[in-house]
Design an enzyme around this catalytic site. Structure first.
Site, mmCIF file in Angstrom:
data_model
loop_
_atom_site.group_PDB
_atom_site.id
_atom_site.type_symbol
_atom_site.label_atom_id
_atom_site.label_comp_id
_atom_site.label_asym_id
_atom_site.label_seq_id
_atom_site.Cartn_x
_atom_site.Cartn_y
_atom_site.Cartn_z
ATOM 1 N N ARG A 157 -4.785 -13.056 -3.214
ATOM 2 C CA ARG A 157 -3.447 -12.997 -3.611
ATOM 3 C C ARG A 157 -2.675 -14.087 -3.558
ATOM 4 O O ARG A 157 -2.478 -14.581 -2.431
ATOM 5 C CB ARG A 157 -2.939 -11.706 -2.927
ATOM 6 N N HIS A 188 -1.850 -7.989 -12.059
ATOM 7 C CA HIS A 188 -2.312 -7.328 -10.988
ATOM 8 C C HIS A 188 -3.587 -6.427 -11.400
ATOM 9 O O HIS A 188 -3.024 -4.975 -11.545
ATOM 10 C CB HIS A 188 -1.220 -6.554 -10.333
ATOM 11 N N GLN A 210 -4.619 -3.278 -9.558
ATOM 12 C CA GLN A 210 -3.853 -1.960 -9.569
ATOM 13 C C GLN A 210 -3.918 -1.371 -10.957
ATOM 14 O O GLN A 210 -3.961 -0.031 -10.814
ATOM 15 C CB GLN A 210 -2.146 -2.532 -9.509
ATOM 16 N N ASP A 250 8.691 -0.415 -11.297
ATOM 17 C CA ASP A 250 8.118 -1.397 -10.132
ATOM 18 C C ASP A 250 9.521 -2.062 -9.653
ATOM 19 O O ASP A 250 10.641 -2.082 -10.707
ATOM 20 C CB ASP A 250 7.072 -2.316 -10.761
ATOM 21 N N CYS A 265 3.507 1.493 -8.594
ATOM 22 C CA CYS A 265 2.645 0.646 -7.854
ATOM 23 C C CYS A 265 2.790 0.595 -6.433
ATOM 24 O O CYS A 265 1.857 0.568 -5.596
ATOM 25 C CB CYS A 265 2.581 -0.560 -8.345
ATOM 26 N N ARG A 321 -5.956 3.428 -5.266
ATOM 27 C CA ARG A 321 -6.465 1.998 -4.895
ATOM 28 C C ARG A 321 -7.831 1.985 -4.316
ATOM 29 O O ARG A 321 -8.494 1.403 -4.424
ATOM 30 C CB ARG A 321 -5.394 1.480 -4.222
HETATM 31 N N1 CP Z 1 0.763 -1.976 -5.191
HETATM 32 C C1 CP Z 1 0.424 -2.960 -4.228
HETATM 33 O O1 CP Z 1 -0.314 -4.045 -4.586
HETATM 34 O O2 CP Z 1 0.957 -2.774 -2.931
HETATM 35 P P1 CP Z 1 0.719 -3.855 -1.962
HETATM 36 O O3 CP Z 1 1.564 -5.212 -2.234
HETATM 37 O O4 CP Z 1 1.064 -3.516 -0.724
HETATM 38 O O5 CP Z 1 -0.621 -4.432 -1.753
HETATM 39 N N1 NVA Z 2 5.436 -6.876 -9.154
HETATM 40 C C1 NVA Z 2 5.248 -6.693 -7.627
HETATM 41 C C2 NVA Z 2 4.168 -5.798 -7.281
HETATM 42 C C3 NVA Z 2 4.171 -5.588 -5.895
HETATM 43 C C4 NVA Z 2 2.806 -4.665 -5.515
HETATM 44 C C5 NVA Z 2 5.340 -7.886 -6.957
HETATM 45 O O1 NVA Z 2 4.580 -9.045 -7.764
HETATM 46 O O2 NVA Z 2 5.971 -8.243 -5.905
#
Ligand code: CP
Ligand code: NVA
Length: 318
Positions: free
Chosen positions: A116, A143, A146, A237, A277, A305
Site C-alpha cells: 500500500r 484499489h 477492493q 467513499d 469501501c 474483502r
Molecule cells: N477499504 C479499505 O481498504 O480499508 P482499509 O484502508 O482499512 O484497509
Molecule cells: N479513497 C480512500 C480509500 C480508503 C480505503 C483512500 O485512498 O484513502
C-alpha cells in the site's frame, strides 16, 4: 494480472495485480470462482485446504489500514501460509532503501509482495524488479483488491452476471472509483460517477476504460439525484483520501450536496443497495441512517474483502 516480460528484471510469467485493467478475463473469473468456493467451504465450517502452505506474503504499508491488512493476513493464514507485515517506519521505502533494492531483497525471502503506497509508480517499479507476484493494496491510482470484493458484493445481490446492472459512485473520482469503474466495465455493468466538476475521473482514464470495455455505459455527471434514478447500487467513499488531507477544507466545501443520505436515496429505485469501501466518515459522505439501514451492504462488503483476497492469493501464489 500483469504478465511481466522483461527477462533482465523479472522472471517471465511472474504475475502481478496492480490494477483490474491488467487482469485477464480468465484470471478474474478464476479469482471469483475461487473466492466464492473458499467462502462456501468456510461458511460450512470446513477449513480451506492449505494451498499456500510454506508460502509467505510480505506486506508493506505506507498508509494505515484495517480491512486490507486483516483480509490479506487472515487470508494467508486460512490458506495455510504466513504473512509478514512491515510499515514505512521500519522500511523507509525510497528513503532508507530504494524501491528496487527493497524488491530485490524481498524476492529472495518471500513468495509474494503486497504493498500500500502513496505513489502508484512505486508499485510499477516493484513489479519491474520482482520475481514474485506484486499485489496493489491501494495506491493513489487504484484499489483493485477492493474492487474484487465490491464485485463479489454486487454478485451476492444480483447474481454472477452483472450485465445491465448500474453502479453509481457518489463523490470523488478517486482510486476506489477508478477500480470500481474498471471492474464494472469488465463485468458488463454500467458505471456512473456523480462528482463535483473538479473531482471527475480524468478523461485519459475514461478513455482507457472505454478502450478496454468497448460499448460500456460510462457516465460522468455533477447531479447526484439524477444519477441515482436508475441505480442498482449507490457507492460512497471519503471525500478526503489518504494523502489529500491538506485539501480537507476545499474538498468539504466542494462536496456539499454529495452525501449519501435518505434524501438522495429517495431518488433511487426501492431495490437499490448502498455500498462503501470503509472507513466511513459518518455524517460526512454518508449518514448513520443509511449506513445502518436496510439498504446498506457495507459490512458484508467488508467481509468479502477476506474472501476476495483469498481468491486472489490462491490464483497468484497457489
Ligand atoms: N477499504 C479499505 O481498504 O480499508 P482499509 O484502508 O482499512 O484497509
Ligand atoms: N479513497 C480512500 C480509500 C480508503 C480505503 C483512500 O485512498 O484513502
Amino acid at each position: 494480472m500483469t504478465h511481466t516480460t522483461t527477462t533482465s528484471k523479472a522472471t517471465i510469467g511472474t504475475r502481478h495485480f496492480l490494477s483490474v485493467r491488467e487482469a485477464s478475463d480468465t484470471d478474474l473469473g478464476r479469482v471469483f470462482d475461487t473466492a466464492f468456493s473458499l467462502r462456501d467451504e468456510r461458511n460450512a465450517g470446513k477449513p480451506n485446504a492449505p494451498i499456500l502452505a510454506g508460502k509467505t506474503l510480505g506486506m508493506f504499508f505506507e498508509k494505515p489500514s484495517l480491512r486490507t491488512r486483516v483480509s490479506f493476513e487472515q487470508g494467508m493464514i486460512e490458506l495455510g501460509g504466513h504473512a509478514i507485515v512491515l510499515g514505512q517506519d521500519e522500511v523507509g521505502l525510497g528513503k532508507r532503501e530504494s524501491v528496487a533494492d527493497f524488491t530485490r531483497v524481498m524476492n529472495g525471502m518471500v513468495h509474494g509482495i503486497a504493498a500500500r503506497v502513496y505513489k502508484h509508480a512505486h508499485l510499477v517499479e516493484m513489479a519491474e524488479h520482482a520475481t514474485v507476484p506484486v499485489i496493489n493494496m491501494l495506491s493513489d491510482l487504484a484499489h483493485p483488491a477492493q474492487a474484487l470484493a465490491d464485485a463479489m458484493t454486487l454478485m451476492d445481490e444480483f447474481g454472477r452476471d452483472l450485465s445491465g446492472k448500474h453502479v453509481v459512485f457518489v463523490g470523488d473520482g478517486n482510486n476506489v472509483a477508478r477500480s470500481l469503474a474498471m471492474v464494472c466495465g469488465r463485468l458488463g455493468a454500467a458505471f456512473t460517477l456523480a462528482s463535483p466538476p473538479d473531482y471527475a475521473l480524468e478523461q485519459a482514464f475514461a478513455d482507457r476504460v472505454m478502450a478496454q470495455c468497448p460499448g460500456m455505459d460510462l457516465t460522468m455527471t455533477h447531479d447526484p439525484k439524477q444519477a441515482v434514478r436508475y441505480a442498482d447500487a449507490v457507492y460512497a467513499d471519503t471525500f478526503v483520501s489518504m494523502g489529500d488531507e491538506h485539501e480537507h477544507d476545499d474538498r468539504h466545501a466542494a462536496f456539499q450536496g454529495f452525501q449519501v443520505n435518505d434524501e438522495l436515496m429517495s431518488c433511487a429505485p426501492d431495490h437499490a443497495i448502498v455500498m462503501h469501501c470503509l472507513p466511513a466518515h459518518r455524517r460526512e459522505e454518508i449518514t448513520d441512517e443509511i449506513m445502518d439501514g436496510p439498504r446498506s451492504r457495507v459490512f458484508p462488503q467488508s467481509h468479502n474483502r477476506l474472501h476476495a483476497q483469498k481468491g486472489l492469493l490462491a490464483v497468484l501464489m497457489g
